[in-house]
Design a protein around this motif. Structure first.
Motif, short mmCIF file in Angstrom:
data_model
loop_
_atom_site.label_atom_id
_atom_site.label_comp_id
_atom_site.label_asym_id
_atom_site.label_seq_id
_atom_site.Cartn_x
_atom_site.Cartn_y
_atom_site.Cartn_z
N GLY A 340 0.82 -1.01 0.09
CA GLY A 340 -0.02 -0.06 -0.03
C GLY A 340 1.03 1.42 0.04
N PRO A 341 0.32 2.16 -0.02
CA PRO A 341 1.08 3.76 -0.06
C PRO A 341 1.69 3.95 1.31
N TYR A 342 2.99 4.23 1.38
CA TYR A 342 3.65 4.59 2.63
C TYR A 342 4.38 6.10 2.19
N ARG A 343 3.90 7.17 2.86
CA ARG A 343 4.49 8.51 2.91
C ARG A 343 5.44 8.64 1.62
N GLY A 344 4.95 9.13 0.39
CA GLY A 344 5.63 9.46 -0.77
C GLY A 344 4.99 8.55 -1.80
N ALA A 345 4.51 7.03 -1.54
CA ALA A 345 3.75 6.26 -2.24
C ALA A 345 4.29 6.24 -3.65
N GLY A 346 5.52 5.79 -3.85
CA GLY A 346 6.07 5.66 -5.32
C GLY A 346 7.14 6.82 -5.54
N ARG A 347 6.80 8.05 -4.85
CA ARG A 347 8.00 9.24 -5.43
C ARG A 347 8.99 8.94 -4.77
N PRO A 348 9.34 8.54 -3.57
CA PRO A 348 10.46 8.05 -3.06
C PRO A 348 11.29 6.98 -3.97
N GLU A 349 10.42 5.96 -4.19
CA GLU A 349 11.25 5.00 -4.84
C GLU A 349 11.69 5.30 -6.27
N ALA A 350 10.68 6.17 -7.21
CA ALA A 350 11.34 6.77 -8.27
C ALA A 350 12.49 7.57 -8.14
N SER A 351 12.55 8.36 -7.06
CA SER A 351 13.85 9.51 -6.79
C SER A 351 14.88 8.50 -6.40
N TYR A 352 14.74 7.53 -5.92
CA TYR A 352 15.82 6.55 -5.38
C TYR A 352 16.47 6.09 -6.52
N PHE A 353 15.83 5.63 -7.40
CA PHE A 353 16.25 4.75 -8.70
C PHE A 353 17.12 6.05 -9.75
#
Lengths: 682, 167
Positions: A340-353
């Motif tokens: 599920g969503p966790y604070r950032g919900a996809g944004r932190p993952e994309a930025s990490y990459f």
């Protein structure tokens, strides 16, 4: 009439009541004849149910779980979660049956009266298992829940530098200190629900769909909500069971989650792997990016796994002006609790990459990471090949490098990391607000519901600015579907923006009402009358909030990381309340550090959850954390009140800066969060 | 299950009760006495949301049975303000934004009251160390540390104020 007897002010957001221990949390509700519910959960990651005796189960109720809230995506019928496990279990912690008694000790005792026979099956635990095994749900062709591409494929550019890496964020439990909980009371044909939530309207929509009810017969009211961080926006099986049980038994029903249940059964965030390839010139200019995103969606499509696979891909060029990009995203079914969503919900993952790749490129070319970044950003707005609109990034980043004193720090410290990101907050589809003026007081309800952000502070300020009434006669009440018939929710860094914009719009309607009645607007005219305005402020605009972080670390002999400095420079638009903005940023920075250093949900090869407490899950302690440095830029947004998003900025920007600082301090490429001490031992 | 009689003094009031021997103190406070300011967050005595003072010392009320409280004096969050006036530490948490969602707050307040009783002027490091049994997921702790420092100052000022007329 609802059966909880709270005075008017008991349903308002009020920090004073919280420091007095007089909050109104869901577990504080006591109703006469109330039943306490306990849930029998699957002890296996995957198995067939051969027999089940005792308790309420799928034999009594065959409903399916509706997918609502942040990142909700319609799922194929084959992968929708049943409310009670039906025929099979597919994750440890999946509800199988429920029991009810007049107190929590006795309902826990009753769990012993349930007998379940399982035939354990070989579970699909990891992303690799999901790719290499047959489908976990019969009728499906594979474990691919969703496959989506972003951008257009392009021939590999003929550049001298081609870098590829595989990067990962492990699963993180959201762990609000208040677990989930609900009280249901079916009374005179109306299902009244009190719940700890980010969105009363999502919960209502979900219950109506899962129970096949008439929307007019369901009222959902928010209790004080002790944190959520994404996990309390949507529907869960226990909510439907508690609602069904209240109707069946004609009594109020309470269910309160234990921490162990939270770890096992509340949708966790992250759980993604990316393969990223960049093509660059010798001067560091990136000509193209190709990516493959794999999301561990968990056992059912009712979480946000399907959404994540697309959304991460969409943002994967970050704030950089990269002309060619193509990303394939897949959400994969595994025998674990739905993601599920966790604070950032996809944004932190994309930025990490993308940030991990920029650092790799800097190392490859022996350039400063700040310079590589500068070379790849524009001083004009840019529309990415993935479809993301990015404002002029360079002016902000240049200022950020100075504000964070990065160049000085980089000379002094070996273990230093710098990150840059663009947060695209969730403006779409707007938010609702209702304002009632009566008896000289102004009462406000929002469609999106505060769970610790202090929405009442910006609401009072905006009402004061728009209507000229003193803040102390303005009250923001907790979410109630009776007061806002439609509404979204508090997530995606959106509330001060879209909730704020809805409040401003409702205020302007009120002004119009007064003007029509009196010929002129004054606060006195307004307060002398009775008015009721509702606004559902739909918006399709896009807003960027840029941010940059700096982190420095020291690493001990045993691989323990000490965060020395953790500094943010974020554009928050107009800060409606500076203290609240800083509080949001500091709290998010702690979560960013947690994800990077020790937060993880661990499963063994049988799909058993081996994380057994909030402490195991790695929630940071006060002594783990440094004093944060927070600097804010206030470039007004296009919204009438000038706000931008901020809540998710720190969970995007901190992990990328921090992992770089650790990488530099240790001199070893790092690819995965959390970074464990054993990865860093000398 | 047979009930056991216990006598306690809670927030200054003598209380006689009958409880199931297995009942946790936190459930006795919340459910039998309606003192719902004491919260349950983790079940494993990590989070400290259930912290109360027993004979002046901070104790996690989820790790103790109600019967073990027999004969003891307990202070909960509801008992720290006097005549409706907020305790200086409560004021400090409000003013310095030592809370966001407020769920950990009662436990934070009682743990810090105990700390300030032992050490009227703790350093930041001492404060952070003393909070190792209390988790907050919202604030990142910095505003809590600031609240406790400010609360210590307000408490000293209040003491001095009360000492004045004697001189």
């Amino acid at each position: 009439m609802s059966s909880v007897r709270w005075e008017d002010m008991d349903t308002a957001y009020d920090a004073t009541s919280l420091v007095r221990g007089k909050g109104h949390f869901v577990d504080d509700i006591r109703l006469s004849n109330m039943l306490h519910m306990s849930v029998m959960r699957s002890p296996y990651a995957r198995g067939r149910i051969l027999g089940l005796k005792g308790g309420m189960s799928s034999a009594d109720f065959k409903g399916k779980l509706a997918s609502v809230g942040e990142g909700a995506s319609p799922s194929s019928a084959l992968s929708i979660e049943p409310v009670f496990a039906t025929g099979f279990v597919n994750y440890v912690g999946q509800p199988v049956a429920a029991v009810f008694a007049d107190d929590r000790y006795r309902s826990t005792d009753l769990l012993d009266s349930i007998e379940v026979d399982y035939e354990p099956l070989k579970p699909v635990v990891t992303i690799d298992d999901a790719l290499n095994s047959g489908p976990i749900h019969s009728g499906m062709n594979s474990n691919v829940l969703v496959e989506a591409t972003q951008g257009k494929d392009f021939p590999d550019p003929n550049t001298p530098i081609v870098l590829e890496d595989i990067l990962e964020n492990d699963r993180v439990s959201t762990n609000p200190i208040e677990p989930r909980g609900i009280v249901t009371d079916y009374h005179n044909g109306v299902l009244n629900v009190w719940i700890s939530t980010q969105s009363v309207n999502s919960i209502k929509t979900g219950l109506v769909e899962s129970l096949g009810m008439n929307p007019d017969d369901v009222r959902v009211m928010q209790t004080d909500t002790g944190g959520a961080f994404g996990s309390k926006g949507g529907l869960y099986p226990e909510y439907v069971i508690a609602a069904y049980a209240s109707m069946k038994y004609g009594k109020p029903v309470k269910w309160i989650e234990s921490r162990r249940e939270h770890l096992a059964s509340t949708n966790p965030g992250r759980g993604v792997r990316g393969r990223v390839k960049i093509f660059a010139a010798l001067n560091g200019k990136i000509a193209g990016m190709k990516g493959e995103v794999l999301v561990d969606a968990g056992a059912y499509g009712t979480g946000s796994g399907g959404f994540s696979a697309q959304y991460i891909g969409f943002m994967m060029t970050g704030p950089y002006s990269i002309e060619n990009a193509f990303v394939t995203g897949r959400a994969l079914l595994t025998n674990k609790v739905p993601q599920g969503p966790y604070r950032g919900a996809g944004r932190p993952e994309a930025s990490y990459f993308i940030e991990r790749m920029l650092d790799l490129l800097a190392d490859e070319l022996k350039m400063d990471p700040a310079d590589v970044r500068l070379l790849n950003m524009s001083d004009k707005p840019f529309e990415s090949p993935l479809g993301m609109r990015i404002d002029a990034a360079r002016p902000f980043f240049e200022t950020a490098v100075n504000e964070l004193e990065y160049r000085r720090e980089a000379k002094l410290t070996k273990g230093v990391g710098l990150s840059f990101f663009v947060l695209v907050p969730a403006l779409y589809t707007g938010e609702s607000a209702r304002i009632i003026v009566k008896g000289g007081r102004v009462s406000v309800w929002l469609g999106g519901n505060s769970h610790g952000q202090g929405h009442e502070v910006f609401v009072k300020k905006l009402v004061n600015e728009e209507l000229g009434v003193p803040e102390d006669i303005v009250t923001l009440y907790r979410g109630d579907t009776k007061m806002t018939m439609v509404g979204e929710g508090s997530w995606g860094s959106r509330s001060a923006m879209v909730g704020g914009a809805a409040v401003v719009a409702a205020c302007r309607k009120l002004k119009g009402d007064v003007l029509r009645e009196f010929g002129n607007y004054t606060a006195d005219n307004l307060l002398s009358g009775s008015y009721d305005e509702f606004v559902n402020d739909e918006t399709r605009r896009s807003i960027n909030s840029f941010g940059a972080n700096l982190a420095t670390v020291e690493i001990g002999k045993m691989g323990n990381v000490k965060v020395k400095k953790c500094i943010a420079y974020y554009d928050v638009g107009r800060a409606l309340n500076r203290d609240m903005v800083i509080g949001q940023i500091q709290g998010g920075m702690a979560q960013g550090i947690g994800q990077t250093l020790h937060e993880v949900l661990s499963y063994n090869e049988d799909g058993q959850l081996i994380t057994s407490s909030i402490s195991d899950a790695g929630v940071p302690l006060a002594e783990d954390l440094p004093n944060f440095g927070v600097k804010i830029a206030e470039n007004r947004s296009i919204l009438p009140h000038g706000a931008k998003g901020v809540g998710e900025s720190p969970t995007i920007g901190v992990p990328t800066a921090l992992i770089r600082a650790i990488e530099k301090a240790r001199g070893k490429r790092l690819r995965k969060t959390p970074v464990m001490p054993e990865d860093l031992m000398e | 299950m047979s009930l056991v009689k216990i006598k306690t003094r809670i927030n200054g009031k003598a209380i006689e009760s009958e409880v199931e021997p297995r009942k946790l103190l936190v459930h006795f406070l919340r459910e039998d006495l309606g003192l719902t300011g004491t919260h349950v967050g983790c079940d494993t005595s990590n989070c400290g949301a259930c912290t109360v003072l027993i004979n002046g010392r901070a104790v996690k009320s989820c790790t103790m049975l109600a019967v073990q409280a027999d004969g003891n004096e307990i202070t909960t969050i509801e008992g720290i303000s006097r005549n409706g006036e907020l305790h200086p530490l409560q004021k400090a948490f409000l003013e310095k934004h030592g809370l966001q969602c407020g769920y950990c707050t009662p436990g934070m307040l009682l743990t810090s009251l105990w700390l300030l009783k032992k050490n009227r002027n703790p350093s930041e490091e001492e404060i952070r160390k003393n909070l190792s049994g209390n988790l907050c997921r919202c604030t990142g702790y910095q505003s809590i540390v600031e609240s406790i420092k400010y609360g210590a100052q307000l408490m000293k000022e209040k003491e001095e104020e009360q000492e004045m007329p004697v001189r």
